[in-house]
Design an enzyme around this catalytic site. Structure first.
Site, PDB file in Angstrom:
ATOM      1  N   CYS A  36      -4.439   0.670  -2.598  1.00  0.00           N
ATOM      2  CA  CYS A  36      -3.932  -0.543  -1.722  1.00  0.00           C
ATOM      3  C   CYS A  36      -2.907  -1.350  -2.200  1.00  0.00           C
ATOM      4  O   CYS A  36      -2.739  -1.447  -3.410  1.00  0.00           O
ATOM      5  CB  CYS A  36      -5.325  -1.365  -1.617  1.00  0.00           C
ATOM      6  SG  CYS A  36      -6.729  -0.531  -1.062  1.00  0.00           S
TER       7      CYS A  36
ATOM      8  N   CYS B  26     -10.589  -4.851   0.233  1.00  0.00           N
ATOM      9  CA  CYS B  26     -11.489  -3.902   0.214  1.00  0.00           C
ATOM     10  C   CYS B  26     -12.221  -4.034  -1.079  1.00  0.00           C
ATOM     11  O   CYS B  26     -11.698  -4.795  -2.058  1.00  0.00           O
ATOM     12  CB  CYS B  26     -10.975  -2.440   0.236  1.00  0.00           C
ATOM     13  SG  CYS B  26     -10.029  -1.807  -1.286  1.00  0.00           S
TER      14      CYS B  26
ATOM     15  N   GLU C 264      -3.204  -4.631  -3.067  1.00  0.00           N
ATOM     16  CA  GLU C 264      -3.554  -5.617  -4.120  1.00  0.00           C
ATOM     17  C   GLU C 264      -3.556  -4.830  -5.246  1.00  0.00           C
ATOM     18  O   GLU C 264      -3.230  -5.361  -6.238  1.00  0.00           O
ATOM     19  CB  GLU C 264      -4.950  -6.004  -3.544  1.00  0.00           C
ATOM     20  CG  GLU C 264      -5.136  -6.648  -2.445  1.00  0.00           C
ATOM     21  CD  GLU C 264      -5.558  -5.834  -1.127  1.00  0.00           C
ATOM     22  OE1 GLU C 264      -5.110  -4.764  -1.148  1.00  0.00           O
ATOM     23  OE2 GLU C 264      -6.044  -6.252  -0.055  1.00  0.00           O
TER      24      GLU C 264
ATOM     25  N   ASN D  20       0.743  -1.203  -0.149  1.00  0.00           N
ATOM     26  CA  ASN D  20      -0.141  -0.069   0.190  1.00  0.00           C
ATOM     27  C   ASN D  20       0.965   1.303   0.105  1.00  0.00           C
ATOM     28  O   ASN D  20       2.010   1.379   0.691  1.00  0.00           O
ATOM     29  CB  ASN D  20      -1.041  -0.045   1.008  1.00  0.00           C
ATOM     30  CG  ASN D  20      -0.431  -0.305   2.599  1.00  0.00           C
ATOM     31  OD1 ASN D  20       0.615  -0.754   2.716  1.00  0.00           O
ATOM     32  ND2 ASN D  20      -0.884   0.448   3.468  1.00  0.00           N
TER      33      ASN D  20
ATOM     34  N   GLU E  37       0.308   5.221   0.412  1.00  0.00           N
ATOM     35  CA  GLU E  37      -0.554   6.446   0.845  1.00  0.00           C
ATOM     36  C   GLU E  37      -0.201   7.830   0.373  1.00  0.00           C
ATOM     37  O   GLU E  37       0.974   7.899  -0.028  1.00  0.00           O
ATOM     38  CB  GLU E  37      -0.643   6.217   2.271  1.00  0.00           C
ATOM     39  CG  GLU E  37      -1.297   4.896   2.882  1.00  0.00           C
ATOM     40  CD  GLU E  37      -1.818   4.845   4.310  1.00  0.00           C
ATOM     41  OE1 GLU E  37      -0.947   5.688   5.093  1.00  0.00           O
ATOM     42  OE2 GLU E  37      -2.159   3.909   4.805  1.00  0.00           O
TER      43      GLU E  37
ATOM     44  N   CYS F  62     -10.419  -3.220  -4.587  1.00  0.00           N
ATOM     45  CA  CYS F  62      -9.499  -4.305  -4.874  1.00  0.00           C
ATOM     46  C   CYS F  62     -10.367  -5.583  -5.401  1.00  0.00           C
ATOM     47  O   CYS F  62      -9.881  -6.140  -6.464  1.00  0.00           O
ATOM     48  CB  CYS F  62      -8.582  -4.688  -3.716  1.00  0.00           C
ATOM     49  SG  CYS F  62      -7.456  -3.202  -3.517  1.00  0.00           S
TER      50      CYS F  62
HETATM   51  N1  THU Z   1      -5.577  -1.266   2.223  1.00  0.00           N
HETATM   52  C1  THU Z   1      -4.980  -1.977   1.399  1.00  0.00           C
HETATM   53  O1  THU Z   1      -3.807  -1.850   0.993  1.00  0.00           O
HETATM   54  N2  THU Z   1      -5.671  -3.037   0.985  1.00  0.00           N
HETATM   55  C2  THU Z   1      -6.951  -3.391   1.319  1.00  0.00           C
HETATM   56  O2  THU Z   1      -7.957  -4.015   0.683  1.00  0.00           O
HETATM   57  C3  THU Z   1      -7.640  -2.678   2.408  1.00  0.00           C
HETATM   58  C4  THU Z   1      -6.927  -1.256   2.797  1.00  0.00           C
HETATM   59  C5  THU Z   1      -4.753  -0.160   2.728  1.00  0.00           C
HETATM   60  C6  THU Z   1      -4.854   1.191   2.285  1.00  0.00           C
HETATM   61  C7  THU Z   1      -4.325   2.267   3.359  1.00  0.00           C
HETATM   62  O3  THU Z   1      -3.191   2.327   3.231  1.00  0.00           O
HETATM   63  C8  THU Z   1      -4.617   1.337   4.857  1.00  0.00           C
HETATM   64  O4  THU Z   1      -4.566  -0.096   4.344  1.00  0.00           O
HETATM   65  C9  THU Z   1      -5.607   1.714   5.533  1.00  0.00           C
HETATM   66  O5  THU Z   1      -6.939   1.611   5.003  1.00  0.00           O
END
Ligand code: THU
Length: 161
Positions: free
Chosen positions: A63, A101, A65, A52, A54, A104
């Site tokens: 994310c 999520c 994935e 991930n 940000e 994804c």
């Molecule tokens: N996140 C992911 O990398 N994958 C997901 O399927 C859910 C959320 C990350 C996004 C963000 O950097 C952190 O988790 C908190 O939401």
């Protein structure tokens, strides 16, 4: 959807989880401090990881994935069999697993339709004491997809995969 034990995994599934674990260290997460590592298994058994990433404008974050899927596409792969995901909380190891999520899931579903492969998602906690497997068709039932738009994906190449 099923719970599985680490020793029952195949070697390639263990390798996939190892790559996802490595990707936890690549998470760029100054806002949530939540680490997500993902690793994709391509049809020809290549492993491609992602983390991930940000952004101060939170909605511009990506994310793990989708980061792995986009990386795979850029490397020439679009046919995927499995994707492993490990999540890690800010300060402690995670006891539980996290599922992808919905954005994804939607992107995984797109590639599942392109390749005609019901992609398996392997979710693990940091110590791999809890592992779940689920197919994308289970995680995203009644999905919106190419068929809703009358699009036939057959003319879109699977690239190297
Ligand atoms: N996140 C992911 O990398 N994958 C997901 O399927 C859910 C959320 C990350 C996004 C963000 O950097 C952190 O988790 C908190 O939401």
């Amino acid at each position: 959807m099923k719970k599985v034990k680490y020793p029952s995994l195949s070697q390639i599934e263990k390798d996939l989880l190892a790559e996802a674990e490595k990707m936890l260290t690549r998470a760029y997460n100054p806002y949530s401090h939540f680490h997500v590592g993902a690793a994709i298994l391509t049809a020809d058994n290549k492993i491609i990881g992602g983390a991930n990433v940000e952004n101060a404008a939170y909605g511009s974050s990506i994310c793990a994935e989708r980061s792995a899927l986009l990386r795979a596409n850029a490397l020439g792969y679009r046919h995927f069999k499995k994707i492993a995901i490990i999540t890690k909380a800010a300060k402690a190891d995670t006891k539980d697993i996290s599922a992808p999520c919905c954005s994804c899931r939607q992107m995984i579903y797109e590639f599942s339709q392109l390749a005609g492969e019901d992609i398996e998602i392997i979710m693990a906690n940091t110590k791999k004491t809890k592992i779940m497997k689920a197919k994308i068709s289970e995680l995203l039932p009644l999905a919106f997809g190419p068929k809703d738009l009358g699009v036939n994906l057959k003319k879109y190449p699977l690239l190297s995969g």
